[in-house]
Design a protein around this motif. Sequence first.
Motif, PDB file in Angstrom:
ATOM      1  N   GLU A 124     -54.741 -21.251-124.751  1.00 17.44           N
ATOM      2  CA  GLU A 124     -53.826 -22.198-124.111  1.00 17.44           C
ATOM      3  C   GLU A 124     -52.386 -21.690-124.213  1.00 17.44           C
ATOM      4  OE1 GLU A 124     -55.695 -26.379-124.831  1.00 17.44           O
ATOM      5  OE2 GLU A 124     -53.613 -26.384-125.529  1.00 17.44           O
ATOM      6  N   GLN A 125     -52.053 -21.110-125.352  1.00 14.01           N
ATOM      7  CA  GLN A 125     -50.689 -20.600-125.542  1.00 14.01           C
ATOM      8  C   GLN A 125     -50.419 -19.423-124.606  1.00 14.01           C
ATOM      9  OE1 GLN A 125     -50.129 -19.897-129.743  1.00 14.01           O
ATOM     10  NE2 GLN A 125     -50.437 -22.037-130.239  1.00 14.01           N
ATOM     11  N   ILE A 126     -51.446 -18.573-124.429  1.00 16.53           N
ATOM     12  CA  ILE A 126     -51.277 -17.429-123.511  1.00 16.53           C
ATOM     13  C   ILE A 126     -51.056 -17.952-122.089  1.00 16.53           C
ATOM     14  CG2 ILE A 126     -52.473 -15.449-122.457  1.00 16.53           C
ATOM     15  CD1 ILE A 126     -53.894 -15.036-125.185  1.00 16.53           C
ATOM     16  N   GLU A 127     -51.883 -18.918-121.702  1.00 16.03           N
ATOM     17  CA  GLU A 127     -51.775 -19.463-120.340  1.00 16.03           C
ATOM     18  C   GLU A 127     -50.397 -20.090-120.107  1.00 16.03           C
ATOM     19  OE1 GLU A 127     -55.219 -22.112-120.082  1.00 16.03           O
ATOM     20  OE2 GLU A 127     -56.275 -20.569-118.941  1.00 16.03           O
ATOM     21  N   LYS A 128     -49.927 -20.803-121.116  1.00 15.58           N
ATOM     22  CA  LYS A 128     -48.643 -21.482-120.984  1.00 15.58           C
ATOM     23  C   LYS A 128     -47.520 -20.455-120.862  1.00 15.58           C
ATOM     24  CE  LYS A 128     -46.456 -25.411-123.113  1.00 15.58           C
ATOM     25  NZ  LYS A 128     -46.331 -26.070-124.390  1.00 15.58           N
ATOM     26  N   GLU A 129     -47.568 -19.462-121.711  1.00 19.45           N
ATOM     27  CA  GLU A 129     -46.516 -18.453-121.713  1.00 19.45           C
ATOM     28  C   GLU A 129     -46.493 -17.631-120.427  1.00 19.45           C
ATOM     29  OE1 GLU A 129     -45.860 -17.322-126.048  1.00 19.45           O
ATOM     30  OE2 GLU A 129     -46.005 -15.420-124.949  1.00 19.45           O
ATOM     31  N   ARG A 130     -47.669 -17.302-119.917  1.00 24.12           N
ATOM     32  CA  ARG A 130     -47.734 -16.471-118.700  1.00 24.12           C
ATOM     33  C   ARG A 130     -47.659 -17.317-117.442  1.00 24.12           C
ATOM     34  NH1 ARG A 130     -46.851 -11.449-120.442  1.00 24.12           N
ATOM     35  NH2 ARG A 130     -47.396 -10.787-118.347  1.00 24.12           N
ATOM     36  N   GLY A 131     -47.804 -18.628-117.592  1.00 24.37           N
ATOM     37  CA  GLY A 131     -47.772 -19.508-116.415  1.00 24.37           C
ATOM     38  C   GLY A 131     -48.976 -19.310-115.510  1.00 24.37           C
ATOM     39  N   ILE A 134     -56.351 -18.086-117.625  1.00 18.27           N
ATOM     40  CA  ILE A 134     -57.047 -16.893-118.129  1.00 18.27           C
ATOM     41  C   ILE A 134     -57.801 -16.222-116.970  1.00 18.27           C
ATOM     42  CG2 ILE A 134     -58.849 -16.067-119.737  1.00 18.27           C
ATOM     43  CD1 ILE A 134     -56.519 -17.229-121.318  1.00 18.27           C
ATOM     44  N   ALA A 135     -58.445 -17.061-116.130  1.00 21.34           N
ATOM     45  CA  ALA A 135     -59.211 -16.507-115.000  1.00 21.34           C
ATOM     46  C   ALA A 135     -58.289 -15.699-114.086  1.00 21.34           C
ATOM     47  CB  ALA A 135     -59.879 -17.646-114.239  1.00 21.34           C
ATOM     48  N   GLU A 136     -57.081 -16.203-113.845  1.00 18.76           N
ATOM     49  CA  GLU A 136     -56.139 -15.470-112.978  1.00 18.76           C
ATOM     50  C   GLU A 136     -55.688 -14.163-113.629  1.00 18.76           C
ATOM     51  OE1 GLU A 136     -53.854 -18.996-110.480  1.00 18.76           O
ATOM     52  OE2 GLU A 136     -53.392 -18.688-112.603  1.00 18.76           O
ATOM     53  N   ILE A 137     -55.444 -14.225-114.940  1.00 17.35           N
ATOM     54  CA  ILE A 137     -55.005 -13.000-115.647  1.00 17.35           C
ATOM     55  C   ILE A 137     -56.119 -11.947-115.571  1.00 17.35           C
ATOM     56  CG2 ILE A 137     -54.253 -12.040-117.879  1.00 17.35           C
ATOM     57  CD1 ILE A 137     -53.087 -14.833-118.553  1.00 17.35           C
ATOM     58  N   PHE A 138     -57.358 -12.383-115.796  1.00 16.77           N
ATOM     59  CA  PHE A 138     -58.498 -11.450-115.709  1.00 16.77           C
ATOM     60  C   PHE A 138     -58.575 -10.852-114.299  1.00 16.77           C
ATOM     61  CE2 PHE A 138     -61.861 -11.171-119.072  1.00 16.77           C
ATOM     62  CZ  PHE A 138     -61.192 -11.838-120.083  1.00 16.77           C
ATOM     63  N   ALA A 139     -58.399 -11.721-113.285  1.00 15.26           N
ATOM     64  CA  ALA A 139     -58.576 -11.264-111.899  1.00 15.26           C
ATOM     65  C   ALA A 139     -57.471 -10.311-111.467  1.00 15.26           C
ATOM     66  CB  ALA A 139     -58.632 -12.473-110.975  1.00 15.26           C
ATOM     67  N   THR A 140     -56.264 -10.547-111.919  1.00  9.47           N
ATOM     68  CA  THR A 140     -55.158  -9.695-111.440  1.00  9.47           C
ATOM     69  C   THR A 140     -54.905  -8.484-112.338  1.00  9.47           C
ATOM     70  OG1 THR A 140     -53.644 -11.235-112.500  1.00  9.47           O
ATOM     71  CG2 THR A 140     -53.946 -11.478-110.121  1.00  9.47           C
ATOM     72  N   GLU A 141     -54.778  -8.728-113.666  1.00 10.16           N
ATOM     73  CA  GLU A 141     -54.454  -7.584-114.536  1.00 10.16           C
ATOM     74  C   GLU A 141     -55.641  -7.004-115.297  1.00 10.16           C
ATOM     75  OE1 GLU A 141     -50.266  -9.516-114.613  1.00 10.16           O
ATOM     76  OE2 GLU A 141     -52.287 -10.314-114.708  1.00 10.16           O
ATOM     77  N   GLY A 142     -56.752  -7.735-115.284  1.00  7.36           N
ATOM     78  CA  GLY A 142     -57.958  -7.216-115.931  1.00  7.36           C
ATOM     79  C   GLY A 142     -58.090  -7.624-117.389  1.00  7.36           C
ATOM     80  N   GLU A 143     -59.296  -7.379-117.915  1.00  4.63           N
ATOM     81  CA  GLU A 143     -59.606  -7.828-119.278  1.00  4.63           C
ATOM     82  C   GLU A 143     -58.751  -7.131-120.337  1.00  4.63           C
ATOM     83  OE1 GLU A 143     -63.745  -7.907-120.385  1.00  4.63           O
ATOM     84  OE2 GLU A 143     -63.264  -8.259-122.499  1.00  4.63           O
ATOM     85  N   SER A 144     -58.523  -5.807-120.181  1.00  4.42           N
ATOM     86  CA  SER A 144     -57.809  -5.120-121.266  1.00  4.42           C
ATOM     87  C   SER A 144     -56.373  -5.634-121.403  1.00  4.42           C
ATOM     88  CB  SER A 144     -57.853  -3.601-121.111  1.00  4.42           C
ATOM     89  OG  SER A 144     -57.363  -3.272-119.861  1.00  4.42           O
ATOM     90  N   SER A 216     -63.725 -21.474-115.431  1.00 10.60           N
ATOM     91  CA  SER A 216     -62.569 -20.863-116.094  1.00 10.60           C
ATOM     92  C   SER A 216     -62.924 -19.692-117.013  1.00 10.60           C
ATOM     93  CB  SER A 216     -61.819 -21.939-116.892  1.00 10.60           C
ATOM     94  OG  SER A 216     -62.613 -22.346-117.987  1.00 10.60           O
ATOM     95  N   ARG A 217     -64.239 -19.378-117.129  1.00  8.56           N
ATOM     96  CA  ARG A 217     -64.627 -18.248-117.993  1.00  8.56           C
ATOM     97  C   ARG A 217     -65.104 -17.072-117.140  1.00  8.56           C
ATOM     98  NH1 ARG A 217     -64.737 -23.279-120.670  1.00  8.56           N
ATOM     99  NH2 ARG A 217     -64.486 -22.974-122.904  1.00  8.56           N
ATOM    100  N   PRO A 218     -64.190 -16.141-116.848  1.00  9.95           N
ATOM    101  CA  PRO A 218     -64.556 -15.032-115.948  1.00  9.95           C
ATOM    102  C   PRO A 218     -65.752 -14.227-116.441  1.00  9.95           C
ATOM    103  CG  PRO A 218     -62.399 -14.669-117.002  1.00  9.95           C
ATOM    104  CD  PRO A 218     -62.797 -16.066-117.306  1.00  9.95           C
ATOM    105  N   LEU A 219     -65.931 -14.137-117.754  1.00  6.18           N
ATOM    106  CA  LEU A 219     -67.021 -13.304-118.273  1.00  6.18           C
ATOM    107  C   LEU A 219     -68.403 -13.942-118.089  1.00  6.18           C
ATOM    108  CD1 LEU A 219     -65.346 -11.939-121.532  1.00  6.18           C
ATOM    109  CD2 LEU A 219     -65.662 -10.761-119.362  1.00  6.18           C
ATOM    110  N   LEU A 220     -68.425 -15.223-117.722  1.00  2.00           N
ATOM    111  CA  LEU A 220     -69.726 -15.878-117.538  1.00  2.00           C
ATOM    112  C   LEU A 220     -70.044 -16.171-116.075  1.00  2.00           C
ATOM    113  CD1 LEU A 220     -69.965 -18.456-120.494  1.00  2.00           C
ATOM    114  CD2 LEU A 220     -70.963 -16.178-120.325  1.00  2.00           C
ATOM    115  N   LEU A 221     -69.046 -15.971-115.219  1.00  2.00           N
ATOM    116  CA  LEU A 221     -69.226 -16.335-113.803  1.00  2.00           C
ATOM    117  C   LEU A 221     -70.390 -15.584-113.169  1.00  2.00           C
ATOM    118  CD1 LEU A 221     -65.744 -16.818-112.080  1.00  2.00           C
ATOM    119  CD2 LEU A 221     -67.490 -18.522-112.638  1.00  2.00           C
ATOM    120  N   GLY A 222     -71.284 -16.330-112.554  1.00  2.00           N
ATOM    121  CA  GLY A 222     -72.416 -15.728-111.836  1.00  2.00           C
ATOM    122  C   GLY A 222     -73.470 -15.084-112.727  1.00  2.00           C
ATOM    123  N   LYS A 223     -73.358 -15.270-114.034  1.00  3.88           N
ATOM    124  CA  LYS A 223     -74.332 -14.635-114.947  1.00  3.88           C
ATOM    125  C   LYS A 223     -75.618 -15.459-115.050  1.00  3.88           C
ATOM    126  CE  LYS A 223     -72.033 -11.133-117.181  1.00  3.88           C
ATOM    127  NZ  LYS A 223     -70.839 -11.049-116.374  1.00  3.88           N
TER     128      LYS A 223
END
Length: 267
Positions: A124-131, A134-144, A216-223
Amino acid sequence: MKKEIEAIRREIDAVDEEMAALFLRRMKAVQAVMQAKRNAGIKVLDREREEEIKRRLADRFDGEGEKEALQEFISCVLTLSKRFQYRHLSEKSVVLIGFMGTGKTTVGRLLAEKLSAPFEEIDEQIEKERGRSIAEIFATEGESFFRRLEREKISELHQKILGEARESRSLRRVISCGGGAVLLEENRRSLREIGYLVLLTADLSSIRQRLSGDRSRPLLLGKKDAQVRDFMKRREEIYCASNPDIIVDTSGKSPEEISEEILGRLY
Ligand code: S3P
């Protein structure tokens, strides 16, 4: 008539005062027993004892006609007493780790409330700080990239808590981490240093049920189930390598039950 009512009211007031004094006496005894247990290295919370008190009083007042009200009364006293004990437990923080859908956030919030402690939700803190989510961060900048942000957040919290401890301002916190936070050895080490590590586990069907409809969990989507099961198995090794203080299986349990189990086993 008015005089009679006033007299009865005086009796009620006198009883209330006596009850208040007795309640304070009880709280003092509770405080003393906590200290004695601590000195003896015994766990402070004791659910069995609570049940025993309830049973004993129920038996004692059996046939009094007001049994239910008396039971409710003693339950209230025990709840207040427990709330008091929770606030005065050791200052060590609680860190919740485990797979997605094991209840880290929900249980963490409840634990924080019970302990009157601040709640830190890393994702939640990461999401708030980055605006961004998590799903958007994964989609645009990737997991690493996300893992880097996660590392930074944990490191920041670690520094803050150690700094407070150095200044003897240690403040107990409940910390909920994302499911992959302990993938990094550095994170595992930091989290270990700042609190009790509590690993939450759950079976696949509980996880599926809790996360049904979740996007909201990119690692589980479609699994598919088999893939998630495989993923859980791989993660299990890492979770155990974090050397948790306790492991709590949350399958089929309510947040209230899980939080009580954690408190009873830690303190
Ligand atoms: C992840 C778990 C998520 C979130 C991200 C990655 C993981 O947190 O950090 O989607 O790698 O297990 P929750 O466990 O709170 O769902």
